[in-house]
Write a protein that holds these residues in place. Sequence first.
Motif, short mmCIF file in Angstrom:
data_model
loop_
_atom_site.label_atom_id
_atom_site.label_comp_id
_atom_site.label_asym_id
_atom_site.label_seq_id
_atom_site.Cartn_x
_atom_site.Cartn_y
_atom_site.Cartn_z
N LEU A 193 39.84 45.88 38.11
CA LEU A 193 38.44 45.93 37.68
C LEU A 193 37.53 45.85 38.91
O LEU A 193 37.91 45.24 39.92
N GLY A 194 36.36 46.41 38.75
CA GLY A 194 35.40 46.33 39.84
C GLY A 194 34.59 45.05 39.74
O GLY A 194 34.26 44.58 38.65
N LEU A 195 34.30 44.47 40.90
CA LEU A 195 33.39 43.31 40.96
C LEU A 195 32.67 43.45 42.28
O LEU A 195 33.31 43.51 43.33
N GLY A 196 31.36 43.54 42.21
CA GLY A 196 30.63 43.86 43.43
C GLY A 196 30.98 45.29 43.83
O GLY A 196 31.09 46.16 42.99
N ARG A 197 31.23 45.47 45.12
CA ARG A 197 31.51 46.83 45.58
C ARG A 197 33.00 47.14 45.60
O ARG A 197 33.41 48.24 45.93
N ARG A 198 33.84 46.14 45.28
CA ARG A 198 35.28 46.34 45.46
C ARG A 198 36.04 46.32 44.16
O ARG A 198 35.55 45.88 43.13
N THR A 213 43.31 38.99 36.36
CA THR A 213 44.35 38.54 35.43
C THR A 213 43.76 37.59 34.41
O THR A 213 42.97 36.71 34.76
N LEU A 214 44.17 37.77 33.15
CA LEU A 214 43.81 36.79 32.13
C LEU A 214 45.12 36.17 31.66
O LEU A 214 45.93 36.83 31.02
N ASP A 215 45.31 34.92 32.04
CA ASP A 215 46.60 34.28 31.81
C ASP A 215 46.40 33.16 30.79
O ASP A 215 45.99 32.05 31.14
N GLU A 216 46.68 33.47 29.53
CA GLU A 216 46.41 32.52 28.45
C GLU A 216 47.25 31.26 28.62
O GLU A 216 46.81 30.16 28.36
N GLU A 217 48.50 31.48 29.06
CA GLU A 217 49.41 30.34 29.21
C GLU A 217 48.88 29.35 30.23
O GLU A 217 48.92 28.16 30.06
N ARG A 218 48.36 29.90 31.31
CA ARG A 218 47.83 29.05 32.37
C ARG A 218 46.40 28.57 32.03
O ARG A 218 45.84 27.70 32.68
N GLY A 219 45.82 29.19 31.00
CA GLY A 219 44.47 28.80 30.59
C GLY A 219 43.44 29.17 31.63
O GLY A 219 42.48 28.45 31.86
N ALA A 220 43.64 30.33 32.29
CA ALA A 220 42.71 30.68 33.36
C ALA A 220 42.56 32.19 33.49
O ALA A 220 43.44 32.95 33.10
N ALA A 221 41.41 32.58 34.00
CA ALA A 221 41.21 33.97 34.37
C ALA A 221 41.08 33.99 35.88
O ALA A 221 40.41 33.14 36.46
N GLY A 222 41.75 34.95 36.51
CA GLY A 222 41.71 34.93 37.97
C GLY A 222 41.54 36.30 38.55
O GLY A 222 41.73 37.31 37.86
N LEU A 223 41.14 36.35 39.81
CA LEU A 223 41.08 37.66 40.45
C LEU A 223 41.69 37.58 41.84
O LEU A 223 41.62 36.54 42.51
N ARG A 253 43.94 37.26 48.71
CA ARG A 253 43.10 36.07 48.58
C ARG A 253 42.74 36.02 47.11
O ARG A 253 42.37 37.01 46.51
N ASN A 254 42.89 34.87 46.51
CA ASN A 254 42.63 34.86 45.07
C ASN A 254 41.89 33.60 44.62
O ASN A 254 41.75 32.65 45.37
N CYS A 255 41.40 33.66 43.40
CA CYS A 255 40.79 32.47 42.83
C CYS A 255 40.92 32.53 41.31
O CYS A 255 41.11 33.61 40.73
N PHE A 256 40.88 31.36 40.69
CA PHE A 256 41.01 31.28 39.24
C PHE A 256 39.87 30.47 38.65
O PHE A 256 39.39 29.52 39.25
N VAL A 257 39.43 30.87 37.48
CA VAL A 257 38.45 30.08 36.73
C VAL A 257 39.14 29.62 35.45
O VAL A 257 39.62 30.46 34.69
N PRO A 258 39.22 28.31 35.21
CA PRO A 258 39.84 27.87 33.95
C PRO A 258 39.04 28.38 32.76
O PRO A 258 37.80 28.40 32.81
N SER A 290 36.75 25.77 48.71
CA SER A 290 35.87 26.90 48.93
C SER A 290 36.62 28.21 48.63
O SER A 290 36.02 29.16 48.17
N GLN A 291 37.93 28.21 48.88
CA GLN A 291 38.68 29.43 48.64
C GLN A 291 38.71 29.77 47.14
O GLN A 291 38.79 30.91 46.77
N SER A 292 38.63 28.72 46.31
CA SER A 292 38.78 28.97 44.89
C SER A 292 37.47 29.40 44.23
O SER A 292 37.36 29.38 43.02
N SER A 293 36.45 29.72 45.02
CA SER A 293 35.22 30.14 44.35
C SER A 293 35.02 31.65 44.47
O SER A 293 35.31 32.25 45.51
N ILE A 294 34.56 32.25 43.37
CA ILE A 294 34.40 33.71 43.34
C ILE A 294 33.43 34.15 44.44
O ILE A 294 33.68 35.11 45.15
#
Length: 539
Positions: free
Chosen positions: A16-21, A26-36, A43-48, A531-535
């Motif tokens: 998916l696009g976010l910003g210019r990139r 990932t939407l991981d129901e088991e982990r209860g998080a959405a991440g990119l 480099r990645n981050c997750f939002v519960p 800081s790494q875990s923030s979008i």
Amino acid sequence: MERLPGGRRPRLVSSLGLGRRSWEVTLDEERGAAGLARPPARRNCFVPISEIIAVEETEFNKKQRNIGRWQKMAKLHAFTVHYVKKARNHRWRCRDATFWCVDEHLCNQWTQALKELLEMQKSRPKQLLVYINPYGGKRQGKRIYEQKVAPLFSLASISTDVVVTEHANHAKDNLFEVNIYKYDGVVCVGGDGMFSEVMHGLIGRMQKDSGIDQNNPKASLVQCNIRIGIIPAGSTDCICYSTVGISDPVTSALHIIVGDCQPLDVSSVHHNNTFLKYSVSLLGYGFYGDILKDSEKKRWMGPMRYDYSGFKTFLSHHYYEGTIAYQPAKQTHGSPRDKESCRTGCYICKQSEKQLAEQNKEHGLKHEEGEEEWKVIKGKFLAINAVNMSCACPRSPKGLSPAAHLADGSADLILVRKCSRFNFLRYLVRHTNQDDQFDFPFVDVYRVKCFQFTSKLSEDNESNVMDIGKKRFGQFCRDHPACCCNIVNSTWNCDGETLDSSAIEVRVHCQLMKLFARGIEEDCKDEAAHSQSSIEQLL
Ligand SMILES: Nc1ncnc2c1ncn2[C@@H]1O[C@H](COP(=O)(O)OP(=O)(O)OP(=O)(O)O)[C@@H](O)[C@H]1O
Ligand SMILES: CCCCCCCCCCCCC/C=C/[C@@H](O)[C@H](CO)NC(=O)CCCCC
Ligand SMILES: [Ca+2]
């Protein structure tokens, strides 16, 4: 979308696009998080999921420009995720990220899946009853609610019934009349006094509906499962600060939206088998009672009144004679001298919750009077403070008892004996710094489950009811005119409300009510990981 056994969705992974990139999202129901993640560097981050506030379809072109050639090649479809961003000092903010793609079906699939997952967050409130005190603190309650809180509630699809109070006790009385059971929670916009009103209304209503007599000091009270949310707009905001870690309306609104739940101990205060008040923060006699009594006459000064009256009361240096009898809280695992404080998911509070559940299973609501001995202390005190929680607030960031627990079924009883002004000042200064405020020979602290206090004056009055000559109210000690021993009684400061009774009986009710909060979260020690875990950091 096809489901896995148990009704779960398969993991959703898309580009998916976010910003210019373009990102691998990932939407991981088991982990209860959405991440990119962004290949190849990953480099990645997750939002519960529990910290996503809302998801909405977005008219892409209106919101997002400048994404280059993609926009020209095809019609883009987009959705926006509003989520909690945790900043420093326990502050929460609402941020959004707009994801885009050319495939309309994929966009709908994501929006649908996220919405379904949000629907499944059963602890989130859908309907709230809101009381606003327009005169609390700096008189900003209405503005704070309308500008900072209402837009967030509406984003999270929470419907509200709002009452702007017209007089003191309006909220409390109203809670006895409305159908409270149709709400998932009650929100108070104001200070500790406003919270106290709403709490009295809710606890009182629960006892009334269950046929429990609040005047019986030994009654087991019915727990109140309707959570209270506090939007701080008062002068001290100690309850909000001690349960969230900051006094900030947006942070508190977000804790309400995500459906946090923090149980809270409540003390009942009685005199002669008559119910007087409930208390959750400070029940203070002497210094804090006198400050409050003086400051009530100066409400027009706003929060400054406490500094003015605090200085005046400090100079007056009155002490009061009396007797305290208490039962130690043997069932709790902590001590007021612990170095660790009560934090989110606190082990000690969890143990108390288990004990409470077992007790309720064994005895139902019947109160079992403990056999433990009473300890008795007589003396001359500058302050008697009983706190159910740390009582941290912006004036005293670690509070009057830094190791007190929100939900362990006990209160910390702090006795400050007669001492010099200089020593009392040293004690007060330690409210504001890191030094141990109990490390003084004139300060004692006990963890208690109940206590009684009788002032010398009311003891004398009781034993000499006929001897009217002994009742010399309003005079100072004749034997020692300069000793500041005031033979008038002090006042109790009960969560910022005055109580004139000088003989009281107090009992802590473990986890009697619940707040939309989660306690104070541990500081994130690993700043780099944080800081790494923030979008925002990824973009
Ligand atoms: N419309 C109103 N007019 C007058 N008093 C009100 C009204 N609504 C509520 N109150 C009363 O005002 C008192 C103080 O309110 P509140 O706690 O919000 O502010 P505060 O005293 O400035 O803050 P804090 O309690 O944090 O020190 C409460 O005890 C409440 O009963
Ligand atoms: C020389 C430096 C000395 C500084 C001393 C600062 C001490 C600050 C301690 C503050 C403790 C607050 C306890 C909470 C009490 C609330 O339930 C109550 C209602 O809001 N507030 C007060 O009574 C208001 C009480 C305000 C007291 C100032
Ligand atoms: Ca407690």
